[in-house]
Design a protein around this motif. Structure first.
Motif, PDB file in Angstrom:
ATOM      1  N   ASP A  96       0.860  -1.172   0.000  1.00  0.00           N
ATOM      2  CA  ASP A  96       0.000   0.000   0.000  1.00  0.00           C
ATOM      3  C   ASP A  96       0.899   1.226   0.000  1.00  0.00           C
ATOM      4  N   VAL A  99       0.076   4.136   2.478  1.00  0.00           N
ATOM      5  CA  VAL A  99       0.462   3.844   3.858  1.00  0.00           C
ATOM      6  C   VAL A  99       1.972   3.957   4.014  1.00  0.00           C
ATOM      7  N   THR A 102       2.784   7.471   4.277  1.00  0.00           N
ATOM      8  CA  THR A 102       2.394   7.963   5.597  1.00  0.00           C
ATOM      9  C   THR A 102       3.444   7.602   6.637  1.00  0.00           C
ATOM     10  N   TYR A 103       4.019   6.426   6.497  1.00  0.00           N
ATOM     11  CA  TYR A 103       5.063   5.972   7.413  1.00  0.00           C
ATOM     12  C   TYR A 103       6.256   6.919   7.402  1.00  0.00           C
ATOM     13  N   ARG A 165     -11.364   3.911   3.954  1.00  0.00           N
ATOM     14  CA  ARG A 165     -10.238   4.725   3.500  1.00  0.00           C
ATOM     15  C   ARG A 165     -10.558   6.209   3.601  1.00  0.00           C
ATOM     16  N   TRP A 168     -10.202   7.230   7.137  1.00  0.00           N
ATOM     17  CA  TRP A 168      -8.794   7.322   7.505  1.00  0.00           C
ATOM     18  C   TRP A 168      -8.175   8.615   6.974  1.00  0.00           C
ATOM     19  N   CYS A 169      -8.530   8.988   5.739  1.00  0.00           N
ATOM     20  CA  CYS A 169      -8.031  10.244   5.167  1.00  0.00           C
ATOM     21  C   CYS A 169      -8.501  11.432   6.001  1.00  0.00           C
TER      22      CYS A 169
END
Length: 200
Positions: A96, A99, A102-103, A165, A168-169
């Motif tokens: 993904d 993600v 984002t990490y 999703r 989450w956004c």
């Protein structure tokens, strides 16, 4: 043993015979929502299914000078598909990119990361609207033995995923909007500005 794409082709043909053009169209939508493939990939796997005796075709007169091929399942193809349906899915790597970004997002300007997530949220909200429109076409949940039940179940899964999703956004945007940027401002779209202080 057919590939997963091969089984996807068998699953489409189990609903009725189709030409190669029709098969590609169905593989683009609705199957493409959960299993994407290029036309060249579909053609390659279709030829393998033909070689394995799981699919056959009949030549029919087409609109042009050449006959069109109409593909259908053989009894062996239907048996293979029925056996495959209840087998555990093959393990696949989790990949993904959002993600992963984002990490590593702590390295970037929160305002730029927020812009990324606003764009992603818009995409998910657009897909939700599409799915909800398609869901409205069902007056009621189809019975399990009907082909349309598979459409409805896949649609429900897609809708649940897109809503997750999107949530989450929104959660990410709430966090990012509360994070000061390097220049002292909060992320774009936030009503808060640390430079404003009505008490001074």
């Amino acid at each position: 043993m057919p590939s997963t794409l091969g089984f996807a082709i068998l699953a489409v043909l189990a609903r009725g015979a189709r030409t190669g053009y029709e098969l590609t169209a169905v593989m683009g939508r609705p199957v493409g929502y959960f299993w994407t493939a290029r036309h060249s990939q579909i053609h390659t796997d279709l030829q393998k299914l033909l070689a394995d005796g799981l699919v056959r075709f009949e030549a029919e007169h087409g609109p042009g000078p050449q006959d069109k091929k109409v593909y259908h399942l053989t009894p062996e193809g239907m048996a293979a598909l029925r056996a495959w349906v209840t087998e555990p899915p093959r393990a696949r790597p989790e990949r993904d990119e959002l993600v992963l970004k984002t990490y590593a997002s702590w390295l970037a300007d929160p305002a730029e990361v927020a812009g990324l997530f606003r764009a992603q949220l818009a995409l998910h909200e657009e897909r939700i609207a599409q799915y909800e429109s398609q869901q409205a076409d069902f007056a009621e949940t189809p019975s399990l033995g009907e082909p349309s039940f598979g459409n409805y179940a896949a649609l429900w899964c897609g809708l649940s995923y897109e809503r997750h999703r999107a949530d989450w956004c929104r959660w990410m945007l709430a966090r990012l909007d509360a994070t000061p940027r390097a220049d002292g401002l909060r992320a774009e779209g936030s009503s808060e500005d640390p430079r404003r202080d009505t008490g001074h």
